[in-house]
Design an enzyme around this catalytic site. Structure first.
Site, short mmCIF file in Angstrom:
data_model
loop_
_atom_site.label_atom_id
_atom_site.label_comp_id
_atom_site.label_asym_id
_atom_site.label_seq_id
_atom_site.Cartn_x
_atom_site.Cartn_y
_atom_site.Cartn_z
N TYR A 31 55.09 49.25 59.32
CA TYR A 31 56.20 49.71 58.51
C TYR A 31 57.31 50.27 59.39
O TYR A 31 58.49 49.96 59.20
CB TYR A 31 55.71 50.76 57.51
N LYS A 51 61.13 48.75 59.73
CA LYS A 51 62.30 49.53 59.37
C LYS A 51 63.23 49.75 60.57
O LYS A 51 64.44 49.80 60.42
CB LYS A 51 61.88 50.87 58.75
#
Length: 211
Positions: free
Chosen positions: A204, A208
């Protein structure tokens, strides 16, 4: 607007008296003075309304959670919205609910942002229904958290595929339209994880940061 002398007024870029399609963006001091007497929240809220009134927005991952809230807020601020999501039942329910409560046109499109044909279909639906795209919100994302030494490689890849590659496809097809019409805004919903990772969150955070 021609309602008196222009004066410098920091941060106010929208004529509060705008009500017609031929407004040319000139500054309206009389309207500004009237608005300035209102509570701050109302003042800035009305400016946002003026900016977004009758704009066409496309949002990915818009059927639930943050995406659902963003869909509703775009509609409340005056946008007609094309909403993409993979969860067809939730998507339909959200679009029907927001349309009923706001009076705006809310178009559902079942879409997997990792599949280019789906993303192309999403923007084709926007153009077919409205003829333009003014705002795109790239919100679709997933989070699978596993320690790096035991993480499932395909799950790690899936996070990157949705959060990074999905954004690329969304940007690509949004830019095709916006470049042709010479206008438009793209908003990417990011995360503090893109700046600072956390335990078991490598996929993640990487996705991002890449976005």
């Amino acid at each position: 607007c021609s309602c008196g002398p222009r004066r410098s007024f920091q941060r106010l870029e929208v004529c509060a008296a705008e009500s017609s399609s031929d407004w040319n963006g000139d500054f309206c001091w009389r309207a500004a003075e009237s608005l300035w007497q209102r509570p701050r929240e109302i003042f800035y809220g009305e400016i946002i309304m003026a900016l977004l009134q009758n704009k066409i927005a496309v949002i990915t991952g818009g059927a639930q959670g943050l995406g659902q809230a963003l869909t509703e807020r775009l509609a409340v601020e005056g946008c007609n919205v094309v909403v993409a999501d993979m969860k067809e039942d939730q998507l339909k329910a959200t679009c029907e609910d927001v349309a009923k409560r706001t009076g705006r046109k809310i178009i559902p499109v079942v879409c997997n942002v990792t599949v280019e044909a789906d993303v192309e279909k999403l923007f084709a639906a926007a153009m077919q229904n409205f003829g333009r795209v003014d705002v795109v919100v790239a919100n679709a994302a997933i989070l699978i958290a596993e320690p790096i030494d035991t993480a499932d490689a395909e799950k790690w890849r899936a996070v990157m595929n949705v959060n990074l590659f999905g954004n690329f496809l969304t940007f690509k097809h949004a830019c095709k339209i916006m470049k042709a019409q010479k206008s438009g805004s793209i908003i990417q919903i990011n995360s503090k994880s893109g700046k600072k990772g956390s335990a078991a969150n490598s996929a993640y955070a990487a996705s991002k940061f890449g976005g």
